[in-house]
Design an enzyme around this catalytic site. Structure first.
Site, PDB file in Angstrom:
ATOM      1  N   GLU A 198       0.820  -1.213   0.000  1.00  0.00           N
ATOM      2  CA  GLU A 198       0.000   0.000   0.000  1.00  0.00           C
ATOM      3  C   GLU A 198       0.851   1.258   0.000  1.00  0.00           C
ATOM      4  OE1 GLU A 198      -2.868   1.964  -0.761  1.00  0.00           O
ATOM      5  OE2 GLU A 198      -3.770   0.175   0.111  1.00  0.00           O
ATOM      6  N   LYS A 224       4.828   4.352 -10.250  1.00  0.00           N
ATOM      7  CA  LYS A 224       3.556   4.219  -9.528  1.00  0.00           C
ATOM      8  C   LYS A 224       2.409   3.935 -10.494  1.00  0.00           C
ATOM      9  CE  LYS A 224       5.290   7.449  -6.062  1.00  0.00           C
ATOM     10  NZ  LYS A 224       5.250   8.852  -5.585  1.00  0.00           N
ATOM     11  N   ASP A 265       9.549   8.490 -11.225  1.00  0.00           N
ATOM     12  CA  ASP A 265       8.857   8.074 -10.001  1.00  0.00           C
ATOM     13  C   ASP A 265       7.354   7.922 -10.263  1.00  0.00           C
ATOM     14  OD1 ASP A 265       8.701   7.916  -6.899  1.00  0.00           O
ATOM     15  OD2 ASP A 265       7.311   9.538  -7.398  1.00  0.00           O
TER      16      ASP A 265
END
Length: 450
Positions: free
Chosen positions: A143, A219, A215
């Protein structure tokens, strides 16, 4: 029979869940701090106490924001995974390879659950780790790897499990969002604001990972895999950062009714998955346009639920520790789901959609000579490339000694391949002084029902 006057023996409580934490940086110390502060509450929600029994980090002597106490120290993180006093391995070291990968693989092969905040590792190795998780029956939870404290992984894997996700998009990097927000508020340019962000600790000494979009793309690849039941495919993502965005672009966008945000967007159409990260002009009327500073936000559009938005802090010790702890509590309570939402054997490999096939509207900035016929030449190129102009901005004329004037136009929908062709032709015009710059426009309307 119990002797008179003696007290009944109290039943023993559940055994503690023993944690091994690898990485005692910002997030690792955040986890220790959260455990110390909220230990009884966490234990009640987990159904058993949590105990840190082993730790690993680069330096044992370094002064840290939290003390791991009497936990066993391992200089080799793989030894932590093999420690019989560790039930759950918490990987907070970072890096897509090396010790982090070795630790997670060793733990899963030993049948031990892994909790990680490592988006680079998951973007590069997530599918392989999911297969190891299935093979050895060891949960893999992450998570904290996407959007810090925002529970977007749980939302996609559980809360939205009954939906077909038509599209997802979001602000996935707080550093870029802080820079763009500050540029807009102050009128300063990228380099100046980046230097300030580095002084304030919002940007690394080497900011490339953030400002070049890598980055955010890591994700996005994880979210797209979850949303579309697919292997993680970071290599297919189109990635563009914010270095070329200027204060003038932000001012022009505002005049046109937009704000500029770095978005990650994923959409599955006709069996092809397009993942893209780049600056976008978004209408000021959309909720995501008002997510500012270091905050992140993720929007999902499901066929049943419609549009949802989750917003919060995307990094930092406590927001990320909050997400790590949520995974640990789920494992302690026996709430386990396949890492990518489906069993590893059921993941469907989608065809990757190339960015050249994207269709959308564009903001185009040019620096041109202040002379007759320039706009006509540019318009002729756009016409030959099947692109029509929606609006055009040119403020005033240039002084005699100026190096041209800025011209900004927006287009109606066009194919990316056609736009790239038009930009190449415009750059060759003698009247165009610098290579044209584009920013894609995202209207962010809800897709029609299929």
């Amino acid at each position: 029979m119990q002797p008179a006057g003696s007290k009944a023996a109290q039943p023993a409580g559940p055994a503690p869940l023993r944690l091994g934490i690898a990485g005692l940086g910002t997030v690792g110390c955040g986890v220790l701090t959260l455990l110390e502060r909220n230990g009884p509450l966490i234990a009640a929600r987990a159904g058993r106490p949590l105990q840190v029994t082993s730790v690993s980090a680069r330096s044992r002597r370094k002064k840290r924001a939290a003390d791991p106490g009497p936990a066993t120290w391992h200089s080799d993180p793989v030894a932590l995974a093999r420690d019989p006093e560790v039930d759950v391995v918490v990987e907070l070291m970072g890096g897509s390879d090396g010790p982090a990968r070795a630790l997670c693989e060793a733990a899963l092969r030993a049948g031990k659950p892994v909790v990680t905040a490592n988006k680079a590792l998951l973007a590069e190795r997530g599918t392989a780790l999911a297969r190891l998780s299935a093979r050895y029956g060891a949960p893999l939870a992450y998570e904290a790897a996407v959007a810090g404290g925002i529970p977007i992984i749980k939302a996609l894997r559980e809360g939205l499990a009954g939906n077909r996700i038509r599209r997802l998009y979001g602000i996935l990097n707080g550093t870029c969002n802080y820079i763009l927000t500050t540029m807009e508020a102050t009128g300063r340019d990228f380099d100046d604001v980046l230097a300030e962000a580095q002084r304030l600790g919002y940007a690394e000494a080497d900011p490339s990972f953030d400002v070049d979009g890598i980055d955010a793309a890591h994700k996005l690849a994880i979210l797209a895999a979850l949303a579309y039941g697919a292997p993680v495919d970071f290599a297919s993502a189109y990635v563009e950062g914010i270095r070329a965005v200027t204060a003038a672009d932000i001012a022009m966008a505002a005049e046109l009714g937009f704000r500029i945000k770095l978005l990650g967007l994923a959409q599955l159409e006709d069996g092809a998955l397009l993942q893209r990260v780049h600056p976008c002009l978004v209408p000021r009327t959309t909720p995501i346009a008002h997510v500012d500073g270091v905050y992140n936000a993720v929007v999902t559009e499901g066929d049943a639920v419609g549009r949802t938005l989750l917003e919060g802090r995307g990094a930092g010790a406590e927001p990320t520790a909050s997400a790590v702890m949520a995974d640990i509590i789920d494992i302690a309570a026996g709430r386990i789901a396949p890492p990518l939402g489906l069993p590893a054997t059921a993941l469907a490999k989608h065809r990757a959609c190339h960015m050249r096939d994207h269709v959308g509207c564009y903001y185009v900035r040019l620096q041109v000579r202040d002379e007759p016929g320039v706009i006509a030449d540019i318009s002729a190129i756009l016409k030959r490339c099947s692109i029509s102009i929606e609006s055009l901005l040119q403020h005033g004329r240039a002084p005699d000694d100026a190096r041209g004037v800025p011209v900004v136009m927006t287009t109606h929908e066009a194919r990316e391949a056609h736009m790239m062709q038009a930009l190449s032709r415009m750059a060759r015009l003698p009247s165009v002084l610098h290579a044209p710059h584009i920013i894609r426009i995202e209207k962010l309307t809800v897709p029609e029902e299929s």
